[in-house]
Design an enzyme around this catalytic site. Sequence first.
Site, PDB file in Angstrom:
ATOM      1  N   ASP A 268      29.611  36.334  32.250  1.00  0.00           N
ATOM      2  CA  ASP A 268      30.533  36.800  33.283  1.00  0.00           C
ATOM      3  C   ASP A 268      29.767  37.658  34.279  1.00  0.00           C
ATOM      4  O   ASP A 268      28.777  38.306  33.919  1.00  0.00           O
ATOM      5  CB  ASP A 268      31.677  37.623  32.679  1.00  0.00           C
ATOM      6  CG  ASP A 268      32.967  37.511  33.484  1.00  0.00           C
ATOM      7  OD1 ASP A 268      32.976  37.992  34.637  1.00  0.00           O
ATOM      8  OD2 ASP A 268      33.945  36.947  32.966  1.00  0.00           O
TER       9      ASP A 268
ATOM     10  N   TYR B  99      41.386  25.722  47.183  1.00  0.00           N
ATOM     11  CA  TYR B  99      41.277  25.834  45.722  1.00  0.00           C
ATOM     12  C   TYR B  99      41.549  24.491  45.059  1.00  0.00           C
ATOM     13  O   TYR B  99      40.806  24.062  44.164  1.00  0.00           O
ATOM     14  CB  TYR B  99      42.262  26.882  45.211  1.00  0.00           C
ATOM     15  CG  TYR B  99      42.304  27.000  43.708  1.00  0.00           C
ATOM     16  CD1 TYR B  99      41.240  27.564  43.013  1.00  0.00           C
ATOM     17  CD2 TYR B  99      43.406  26.540  42.971  1.00  0.00           C
ATOM     18  CE1 TYR B  99      41.262  27.668  41.631  1.00  0.00           C
ATOM     19  CE2 TYR B  99      43.437  26.648  41.599  1.00  0.00           C
ATOM     20  CZ  TYR B  99      42.367  27.209  40.928  1.00  0.00           C
ATOM     21  OH  TYR B  99      42.396  27.308  39.554  1.00  0.00           O
TER      22      TYR B  99
ATOM     23  N   ASP C  47      51.474  26.630  48.566  1.00  0.00           N
ATOM     24  CA  ASP C  47      52.177  26.540  47.290  1.00  0.00           C
ATOM     25  C   ASP C  47      52.830  25.179  47.096  1.00  0.00           C
ATOM     26  O   ASP C  47      53.401  24.602  48.023  1.00  0.00           O
ATOM     27  CB  ASP C  47      53.252  27.618  47.206  1.00  0.00           C
ATOM     28  CG  ASP C  47      52.754  28.875  46.514  1.00  0.00           C
ATOM     29  OD1 ASP C  47      51.606  28.867  46.044  1.00  0.00           O
ATOM     30  OD2 ASP C  47      53.518  29.853  46.450  1.00  0.00           O
TER      31      ASP C  47
ATOM     32  N   THR D 154      35.902  38.928  38.857  1.00  0.00           N
ATOM     33  CA  THR D 154      37.339  38.969  38.601  1.00  0.00           C
ATOM     34  C   THR D 154      37.638  39.352  37.155  1.00  0.00           C
ATOM     35  O   THR D 154      38.774  39.696  36.835  1.00  0.00           O
ATOM     36  CB  THR D 154      37.999  37.608  38.906  1.00  0.00           C
ATOM     37  OG1 THR D 154      37.383  36.585  38.119  1.00  0.00           O
ATOM     38  CG2 THR D 154      37.857  37.262  40.384  1.00  0.00           C
ATOM     39  N   GLY D 155      36.655  39.298  36.272  1.00  0.00           N
ATOM     40  CA  GLY D 155      36.846  39.705  34.883  1.00  0.00           C
ATOM     41  C   GLY D 155      36.657  41.203  34.714  1.00  0.00           C
ATOM     42  O   GLY D 155      36.235  41.903  35.646  1.00  0.00           O
TER      43      GLY D 155
ATOM     44  N   SER E 100      43.182  31.323  42.338  1.00  0.00           N
ATOM     45  CA  SER E 100      44.163  31.726  43.352  1.00  0.00           C
ATOM     46  C   SER E 100      44.104  30.870  44.606  1.00  0.00           C
ATOM     47  O   SER E 100      43.077  30.786  45.288  1.00  0.00           O
ATOM     48  CB  SER E 100      44.006  33.199  43.741  1.00  0.00           C
ATOM     49  OG  SER E 100      44.763  33.512  44.870  1.00  0.00           O
TER      50      SER E 100
ATOM     51  N   PHE F  67      40.938  36.684  31.832  1.00  0.00           N
ATOM     52  CA  PHE F  67      42.149  36.514  31.032  1.00  0.00           C
ATOM     53  C   PHE F  67      42.013  35.385  30.013  1.00  0.00           C
ATOM     54  O   PHE F  67      42.083  35.599  28.793  1.00  0.00           O
ATOM     55  CB  PHE F  67      43.318  36.296  31.990  1.00  0.00           C
ATOM     56  CG  PHE F  67      44.528  35.620  31.412  1.00  0.00           C
ATOM     57  CD1 PHE F  67      45.085  36.049  30.215  1.00  0.00           C
ATOM     58  CD2 PHE F  67      45.132  34.558  32.092  1.00  0.00           C
ATOM     59  CE1 PHE F  67      46.210  35.429  29.698  1.00  0.00           C
ATOM     60  CE2 PHE F  67      46.263  33.950  31.579  1.00  0.00           C
ATOM     61  CZ  PHE F  67      46.797  34.375  30.375  1.00  0.00           C
TER      62      PHE F  67
ATOM     63  N   VAL G  29      51.997  35.739  39.232  1.00  0.00           N
ATOM     64  CA  VAL G  29      53.357  36.257  39.353  1.00  0.00           C
ATOM     65  C   VAL G  29      53.838  36.946  38.075  1.00  0.00           C
ATOM     66  O   VAL G  29      54.470  38.008  38.134  1.00  0.00           O
ATOM     67  CB  VAL G  29      54.330  35.128  39.776  1.00  0.00           C
ATOM     68  CG1 VAL G  29      54.397  34.022  38.731  1.00  0.00           C
ATOM     69  CG2 VAL G  29      55.715  35.680  40.049  1.00  0.00           C
TER      70      VAL G  29
ATOM     71  N   VAL H  74      49.393  29.595  33.609  1.00  0.00           N
ATOM     72  CA  VAL H  74      49.126  30.225  32.323  1.00  0.00           C
ATOM     73  C   VAL H  74      49.486  31.709  32.384  1.00  0.00           C
ATOM     74  O   VAL H  74      49.239  32.384  33.387  1.00  0.00           O
ATOM     75  CB  VAL H  74      47.647  30.056  31.937  1.00  0.00           C
ATOM     76  CG1 VAL H  74      47.419  30.552  30.514  1.00  0.00           C
ATOM     77  CG2 VAL H  74      47.214  28.599  32.078  1.00  0.00           C
TER      78      VAL H  74
END
Length: 350
Positions: free
Chosen positions: A45, A164, A302, A49-50, A101, A25, A208, A194
């Site tokens: 890459d 993370y 979180d 995840t890309g 994540s 992203f 989200v 972002v």
Amino acid sequence: MKYDEIKKELLVNPKTWLVSGVAGFIGSNLAEELLKLNQKVVGLDNFETGHKYNLEHVKNSVSKNQWNNFTFIEGDIRNYETCNEVTKNIDVILHQAALGSVPRSIDNPVNTNASNVSGFLNMLTAAKDNGVKRFVYASSSSVYGDSAELPKVEARTGNLLSPYAVTKYVNELYMGVFYKCYNFESIGLRYFNVFGKRQDPNGAYAAVMPKWISQMINGEDVFINGDGETSRDFTYIDNVVQANILAGTTTNSQAFAKAYNTAASGRETLNNLFSAIKNGLEEKLPNLKIKDAIYRDFRAGDIRHSNANIDQAKQLLGYEPTHNLEEGLKESLSWYINDIKGNKLNDKCK
């Protein structure tokens, strides 16, 4: 505006940039902006995840001559030889490759550490050894941990809440050590939630914003973790692109070996975000039927509230965010409705 000055300078004196995680992203948005500025861009890459279609979107967004300035290498930052090869003859690195994540890191801390710490160190070392002039990398607002202070100021963090967050904090420690030991110029950017075009709405660890947009468009259930009063400093992608390019070009020696809050300096609850997305989609797609949100337990790891003080980035980098949440959301909704994965998602609403 400092960023406008830098863009004009780059058009006159182009550089060669390496964007790791280029099919992701943020990486793909960075590559697109750099190519539009007629820069030479090397992209790395491994597609963990890309996505290849992100690079197709970039190709379709730039001219043929600009696309010819792009070189793609498929490889993994966990392999030092790959890092050593791709960092040769590079002026500036924008290091975005990582396993993002918080939940993913809780599920598999070993994999997260391998990419975000070992892979990061591979890239940092290779960059230093190959004489790269500047190394800019993605840190995270997760390093603030359980600190209740608002807004968040770079010098004051709390207890870390996830693997993370640990990896991103370790990145910042390495940055400082490499500056002290080798005088190597690196800058960290602490991203705050972002969002924007090309952010993947699918998968167990989707962010989200794109996840909710996709679920609402497709008439699916939308879940809110906790009571919905958790708040975030949602940051549109154009602000992040600006911060990266400013960090990659700054000549201010006081800016090096520091981490900067990269945000819009705003704050919105999940409840209000749900309403904003719902209202925005209903305005654009009047026939769309959106379900009420379903509340469930808070998510492990979180942070409760997040809001950035961006004074340091303004003072030392010349950073001036161009989009607040409302402006960024408007652009994002249009993109997701019309373009994501090449499909006309609004057709599904008929």
